[in-house]
Design a protein around this motif. Sequence first.
Motif, PDB file in Angstrom:
ATOM      1  N   ASP A 155       0.601  -1.495  -0.216  1.00 52.87           N
ATOM      2  CA  ASP A 155      -0.270  -0.410  -0.048  1.00 52.87           C
ATOM      3  C   ASP A 155       1.057   1.048  -0.158  1.00 52.87           C
ATOM      4  OD1 ASP A 155      -3.114  -1.320   0.085  1.00 52.87           O
ATOM      5  OD2 ASP A 155      -2.329  -1.792   1.764  1.00 52.87           O
ATOM      6  N   ASP A 156       2.178   1.241  -0.862  1.00 51.10           N
ATOM      7  CA  ASP A 156       2.940   2.394  -0.391  1.00 51.10           C
ATOM      8  C   ASP A 156       2.525   3.575  -1.834  1.00 51.10           C
ATOM      9  OD1 ASP A 156       3.913   1.446   1.606  1.00 51.10           O
ATOM     10  OD2 ASP A 156       6.005   1.344   0.951  1.00 51.10           O
ATOM     11  N   THR A 157       2.500   4.656  -1.446  1.00 49.12           N
ATOM     12  CA  THR A 157       2.143   4.793  -2.778  1.00 49.12           C
ATOM     13  C   THR A 157       3.632   6.555  -2.897  1.00 49.12           C
ATOM     14  OG1 THR A 157       0.111   4.606  -2.750  1.00 49.12           O
ATOM     15  CG2 THR A 157       0.421   6.306  -4.755  1.00 49.12           C
ATOM     16  N   VAL A 158       4.717   5.778  -3.796  1.00 50.13           N
ATOM     17  CA  VAL A 158       5.154   7.434  -4.348  1.00 50.13           C
ATOM     18  C   VAL A 158       4.824   7.528  -5.428  1.00 50.13           C
ATOM     19  CG1 VAL A 158       7.305   7.536  -4.206  1.00 50.13           C
ATOM     20  CG2 VAL A 158       7.012   6.290  -2.467  1.00 50.13           C
ATOM     21  N   VAL A 208       2.900  10.935  -1.405  1.00 52.24           N
ATOM     22  CA  VAL A 208       3.235  10.073  -0.911  1.00 52.24           C
ATOM     23  C   VAL A 208       2.686   9.104   0.810  1.00 52.24           C
ATOM     24  CG1 VAL A 208       5.469   9.673   0.571  1.00 52.24           C
ATOM     25  CG2 VAL A 208       5.698  11.457  -1.828  1.00 52.24           C
ATOM     26  N   SER A 209       2.922   8.288   0.599  1.00 51.73           N
ATOM     27  CA  SER A 209       1.966   7.490   1.542  1.00 51.73           C
ATOM     28  C   SER A 209       1.499   5.766   1.700  1.00 51.73           C
ATOM     29  CB  SER A 209       0.423   8.107   1.608  1.00 51.73           C
ATOM     30  OG  SER A 209      -0.376   7.115   0.948  1.00 51.73           O
ATOM     31  N   THR A 210       1.874   5.391   3.304  1.00 54.19           N
ATOM     32  CA  THR A 210       1.982   4.151   3.480  1.00 54.19           C
ATOM     33  C   THR A 210       0.854   3.870   4.695  1.00 54.19           C
ATOM     34  OG1 THR A 210       3.464   2.549   4.153  1.00 54.19           O
ATOM     35  CG2 THR A 210       3.988   4.700   4.747  1.00 54.19           C
ATOM     36  N   THR A 211       1.147   2.831   4.850  1.00 50.23           N
ATOM     37  CA  THR A 211       0.513   2.338   5.880  1.00 50.23           C
ATOM     38  C   THR A 211       1.423   1.636   7.046  1.00 50.23           C
ATOM     39  OG1 THR A 211      -0.352   0.013   5.162  1.00 50.23           O
ATOM     40  CG2 THR A 211      -2.232   1.349   4.504  1.00 50.23           C
ATOM     41  N   GLY A 225       3.508  11.296  11.624  1.00 54.89           N
ATOM     42  CA  GLY A 225       3.881  10.101  11.507  1.00 54.89           C
ATOM     43  C   GLY A 225       4.474   9.854  10.210  1.00 54.89           C
ATOM     44  N   ALA A 226       5.132   8.962  10.133  1.00 58.39           N
ATOM     45  CA  ALA A 226       5.601   8.119   8.875  1.00 58.39           C
ATOM     46  C   ALA A 226       5.069   7.333   7.522  1.00 58.39           C
ATOM     47  CB  ALA A 226       7.565   7.739   9.304  1.00 58.39           C
ATOM     48  N   GLN A 227       3.567   8.072   7.833  1.00 62.08           N
ATOM     49  CA  GLN A 227       2.808   7.192   6.848  1.00 62.08           C
ATOM     50  C   GLN A 227       2.611   8.328   5.905  1.00 62.08           C
ATOM     51  OE1 GLN A 227       1.937   6.620  10.275  1.00 62.08           O
ATOM     52  NE2 GLN A 227       0.873   4.951  10.579  1.00 62.08           N
ATOM     53  N   THR A 228       2.844   9.670   5.847  1.00 60.85           N
ATOM     54  CA  THR A 228       2.859  10.166   4.852  1.00 60.85           C
ATOM     55  C   THR A 228       3.775  11.996   5.590  1.00 60.85           C
ATOM     56  OG1 THR A 228       1.596  11.874   3.679  1.00 60.85           O
ATOM     57  CG2 THR A 228       1.455  11.577   5.656  1.00 60.85           C
ATOM     58  N   LYS A 229       4.682  12.149   4.174  1.00 60.05           N
ATOM     59  CA  LYS A 229       5.410  13.179   4.530  1.00 60.05           C
ATOM     60  C   LYS A 229       4.546  14.490   4.673  1.00 60.05           C
ATOM     61  CE  LYS A 229       5.021  14.967  -0.826  1.00 60.05           C
ATOM     62  NZ  LYS A 229       6.348  15.546  -1.757  1.00 60.05           N
ATOM     63  N   MET A 230       5.410  15.575   5.350  1.00 59.00           N
ATOM     64  CA  MET A 230       5.409  16.670   5.497  1.00 59.00           C
ATOM     65  C   MET A 230       4.210  17.812   4.358  1.00 59.00           C
ATOM     66  SD  MET A 230       7.756  19.114   7.738  1.00 59.00           S
ATOM     67  CE  MET A 230       8.112  18.798   9.518  1.00 59.00           C
ATOM     68  N   SER A 231       3.456  18.006   4.941  1.00 56.38           N
ATOM     69  CA  SER A 231       2.623  18.512   3.534  1.00 56.38           C
ATOM     70  C   SER A 231       2.655  20.415   4.474  1.00 56.38           C
ATOM     71  CB  SER A 231       1.146  18.671   3.539  1.00 56.38           C
ATOM     72  OG  SER A 231       0.118  19.097   2.975  1.00 56.38           O
TER      73      SER A 231
END
Length: 487
Positions: free
Chosen positions: A99-102, A107-110, A362-368
């Motif tokens: 489920d990583d989207t890059v 950018v997201s992951t579970t 948390g590291a599931q997503t990057k800073m926005s």
Amino acid sequence: MTDLSPYRVKEMTDYQGDVEGASTPMELYEKLSEQGGKVRSLKSAEADKAEVDAAVQLLLQLKMDYKQMTGQDYKAGCPPSVNDAAPNNGPAADGAGEDDTVDPWTVSTTNATGVDYDKLIVRFGSSKIDQELVDRIEKVCGQKPHRFLRRGIFFSHRDMHQVLDAYEKHQSFYLYTGRGPSSEAMHVGHLIPFIFTKWLQDVFDIPLVIQLTDDEKYLWKDLTVEECHGYAIENTKDIIACGFDINKTFIFSDLDYMGSSPEFYRNVVKIQKHVTFNQVKGIFGFTDSDCIGKISFPAIQAAPSFSNSFPHIFGSRQDIQCLIPCAIDQDPYFRMTRDVAPRIGYPKPALLHSTFFPALQGAQTKMSASDANSSIFLTDTPKQIKNKVNKHAFSGGKDTVEEHRKYGGNADVDVCFMYLTFFLEDDEQLEKIRQDYTSGALLTGELKKILIETLQPMIAQHQERRKQVTDELVKQFMTPRPLNFNL
Ligand code: TRP
């Protein structure tokens, strides 16, 4: 790579949740597949962020349940088995981890420890920056490797060995990096490529071009051309504040430079002629309803990879090697560039890829930049920094002091610890913090305090340097002119 990497994947052994409504591994597997599909369709429908987040949280929860029930990691398309037969390098349909989207936009992951970067290397076909390469960079440039290299923050590359081979034979190279100016508000994560690029410029003593893709942001966002151009100028001030050498650095806005440079535009059309709509659809996921500006934009981000796009710097030379430090999400642009380069008679650019800077949550997503609570901005006051870290930084600590002392914290999912790996220079101090946190000797509040006291002076110093950047200086950096270097 080093032990200090915040991204080592570790089991979450302290999880005690119960598996609601699913009594067999198969039932749970089916629930998971369904939830995965739901997350994907919410994302592709660009659903409300809160709704997506909630769905992702549930998915994460189910994955932990699954791991607990079966002792195996959930893999999309691989139902549970008695013996773990799931192929490691199977063609996960949609992700690095399943489920990583890059990509350049998402950018997201579970996974609480963040994107699985080793899998991303396999999926993107790049190479790992291993200890051997770090040692070699140290040997060639004669300086202690930057902490981003020592700690695996720049973790992947393309052709870096060739760049060093040539450099050792006195064939130099130039650096190219960039920024999409989508708002005035830059956060600390945005500085990562620039901090590293400044180090590369210093230790190799080479020229640098920085592209501000104000055209890209106009095409993708609901902003006017003038707003995007204005953000490009404002962001340039923050970039200059990173300390780039004016004699070796050219910063340009696409909206300004494209129209003034026949050589740049010639390269853009050469690239455009050699990439089909089908290819960009495959690489970037464009659809028939995307505007034609988006479809041709990748050629504009590719063009600075070729030295003759900058005749004021390189004259008519088209053979000077380019090295691009960037976050891994920009790689699709440069895979395309490297594919085109030999066909139009130019060398392929080399690349150094960084991991993402995690959101406070948390590291599931990057800073926005569009979510004030997910980021530490370069304009934040010491008090804002303190409040944000204390209130929003995801903790790997235990719920009570007693439990924390007894079982210790999990540094691998702790955002404060991750941020310290980016910004705390002293390796020994960082390692001691990791050990103390893991053993329970260091409490979450104490860890937060260390981070706050690291960030506050760092941001204050940036603000001080930015204040010194005059409009005149911005103009100088952005004027096409010869640079000072020996190739
Ligand atoms: N597209 C990038 C962004 O949105 C900006 C960019 C342009 C860039 N050229 C680059 C980033 C080269 C890294 C390297 O941020």
